[in-house]
Design an enzyme around this catalytic site. Structure first.
Site, PDB file in Angstrom:
ATOM      1  CE  LYS A 182     -41.369 -92.739  49.265  1.00 54.59           C
ATOM      2  NZ  LYS A 182     -42.577 -92.657  49.896  1.00 54.59           N
ATOM      3  CD  GLU A 227     -49.046 -97.176  53.350  1.00 52.64           C
ATOM      4  OE1 GLU A 227     -49.139 -96.217  52.506  1.00 52.64           O
ATOM      5  OE2 GLU A 227     -48.093 -97.371  53.844  1.00 52.64           O
TER       6      GLU A 227
END
Length: 423
Positions: A182, A227
C-alpha cells in the site's frame, strides 16, 4: 530567522489557570487571527498569541528535540493551576512535518488558552513573563463580523489531475510487482484571495459543519481531521484509525447501499487493515494491554464515510515516561498516510508526488505539562500564508485502486477546506 525567544528559550513563564463560566463556542471567543485550536463537539482548547515557540529543523529527531525544548519550558514555568484537569496549566500546540527530511515542525505555547470539557467545566490560562500584564481577563468578548475570503482564485498544485492519475497508475504497477502492499499518494491545490485570509472564519465553519471531526489550527495549518492519531489521559491511550472511503449517498437508500458496499469492499478492507496493523505494531510494545476492535465499523461524516477501528490501551511502566507527543512520534508515520512497508512507501511518495507535503499528514495537536494530550493526523486541511491557502488531499493506493476513482476521492476530501474558504 529564529526570533530571540526561539534562540534563547522562554526563560521563566508565569502561567495562571482559573475556572470561568461556560463560554459556549470556544472559537467565537478568539480576538485575533493567530489562532491555535483543537475542538471536537464543542469541547477542547482554543487560544491565541505566542508566549514562546520553536521551529524545528528536519531530522528523525525532530520530535525528540521538540520534547526536550518543551520540557525545559514547562519545568522553568511558575504555574498556578486552580483547575487541575487535562489541558489546564501550560499547554503547547504543535504541527509536525510528514517527512523527516522537511523543515518546519513547530511547537507553540500560546499566551492565552480557553478550555472547555463539554460537561460544563471551563477554564482560562494566561502565560506571561515576569513584569508583564496579563493578556486577557474574563469575560472575553465574542469575535463577530469576521470577513469571508473574497475574490478566490484556484490553481493546480504540483500535479494537475491527469498527471496525478498517472502517478496513481505507476503506484498500482509497483504494488502489483510486489514492491509494496500500500502507498498513500497526495496532491495539492492553491487558492488565493483578494485580502489576507482570517483563520478564525475557517475554523468556525469547519467546527460547525464537521463536529464529529477534530478541528485544529496551529501556525497557519487549519483543518478538520477525522483521524485521531493518539490520545493520552494518564495511563490510558486511545486512537481512531481510518482507512477505506466512499462518498455519502444523495438519499437514505443510496447512503445505506454505499455503506454496505464499503463494509464489504475487499479493496477498502485491505487498505484499512494495513492502517490498523501499523498502529497496533507501534503502540503494542508500549502498553501492558491493548484492545483493538475485531472488525471495522462505519463512520459517517457529512461528505464521506470511512471504515474505522478504535484502539484503547494502558501504558506500561506507570505510563508517566511517555507524553502524548512522544506517543505521536512512536506511531508516525502510520500506514493510513504513508503505506506498507513504510520505507518503501515513503520512497515512492517522494518519487511520484513531486511535492513537499510539509506538515500535511503529519501529527497536529497539543500536549500539557503532565504529558496528557491529543494528536491527530493533519488531514482535510490547508496551510495559510497571507492571501494564499494550500489545500491537500490523499488516497490509499492498493493493487485494486483505479486512478480515476482515486482522483474523484481527492475532490471530495478537498471539499471541507474548499467550502470553508468559499463560504
Amino acid at each position: 530567522m529564529l526570533s530571540r525567544r526561539e534562540r534563547h528559550g522562554a526563560g521563566r513563564l508565569l502561567v495562571r489557570t482559573a475556572a470561568v463560566p461556560d463560554p459556549g463556542d470556544l472559537l467565537e471567543r478568539i480576538p485575533q487571527p493567530d489562532v491555535v485550536a483543537w475542538v471536537h463537539h464543542g469541547a477542547g482548547l482554543a487560544g491565541w498569541g505566542e508566549a514562546v515557540r520553536v521551529t524545528l529543523p528536519a531530522g528523525e529527531d525532530r520530535f525528540t528535540a521538540g520534547e526536550k525544548w518543551l520540557r525545559s519550558v514547562f519545568d522553568a514555568a511558575d504555574v498556578d493551576d486552580q483547575v487541575q484537569v487535562r489541558g489546564s496549566g501550560p499547554v503547547a500546540f504543535g504541527t509536525f512535518t510528514f517527512d523527516a527530511s522537511s523543515d518546519g515542525s513547530v511547537l507553540v505555547v500560546p499566551r492565552v488558552v480557553l478550555g472547555r470539557d463539554g460537561r460544563g467545566q471551563a477554564w482560562l490560562t494566561t502565560v506571561n513573563e515576569p513584569g508583564e500584564e496579563a493578556d486577557a481577563g474574563w469575560p472575553l468578548p465574542a469575535s463577530r463580523g469576521l470577513s469571508s475570503p473574497g475574490g478566490l482564485r484556484w490553481q493546480d498544485g504540483s500535479l494537475p489531475g491527469p498527471l496525478w492519475e498517472q502517478a496513481v497508475a505507476q503506484a498500482v504497477t509497483a504494488i502489483r510487482a510486489g514492491h509494496l502492499r500500500k502507498v498513500v499518494l497526495a496532491r495539492d491545490v492553491y487558492a488565493s484571495a483578494a485580502a489576507e485570509i482570517d483563520a478564525r472564519i475557517l475554523v468556525q465553519r469547519l467546527a460547525a459543519r464537521y463536529p464529529d471531526c477534530f478541528t485544529f489550527a496551529c501556525d497557519g495549518m487549519i483543518g478538520a481531521t477525522p483521524e485521531l492519531l493518539v490520545r493520552r489521559a494518564g495511563r490510558e491511550v486511545s486512537a481512531l484509525v481510518l482507512g477505506g472511503t466512499l462518498p455519502r449517498g444523495g438519499d437514505p437508500a443510496e447512503d445505506l447501499a454505499l455503506g454496505e458496499e464499503l463494509l464489504a469492499s475487499a479493496k477498502n478492507n485491505e487498505e484499512h487493515a494495513y492502517a490498523v496493523d501499523s498502529i497496533r505494531e507501534a503502540l503494542g510494545p508500549l502498553c501492558e494491554a491493548l484492545d483493538v476492535d475485531a472488525r471495522p465499523s462505519l463512520l459517517k461524516f457529512p461528505n464521506l464515510q470511512h471504515l474505522g477501528t478504535r484502539v484503547r490501551g494502558t501504558l506500561a511502566g506507570g505510563g508517566t515516561t511517555r507524553s502524548a507527543l512522544a506517543l505521536a512520534a512512536a506511531v508516525h508515520p502510520p500506514a493510513a498516510v504513508c503505506g506498507t512497508p513504510t520505507g518503501t512507501a515513503l520512497e515512492l511518495i517522494r518519487e511520484l508526488e513531486q511535492m513537499d507535503r510539509e506538515r500535511y499528514a503529519g501529527p497536529v495537536g497539543w500536549v500539557d505539562a503532565d504529558g496528557n494530550g491529543e494528536w491527530g493526523i493533519a488531514l482535510r486541511c490547508g496551510q495559510l500564508s497571507g492571501r494564499t491557502a494550500r489545500l491537500f488531499a490523499g488516497c490509499g493506493i492498493v493493487a485494486g485502486s483505479e486512478p480515476a476513482a482515486e482522483l474523484a476521492e481527492t475532490l471530495v476530501k478537498l471539499q471541507p477546506m474548499r467550502g470553508a474558504l468559499e463560504g
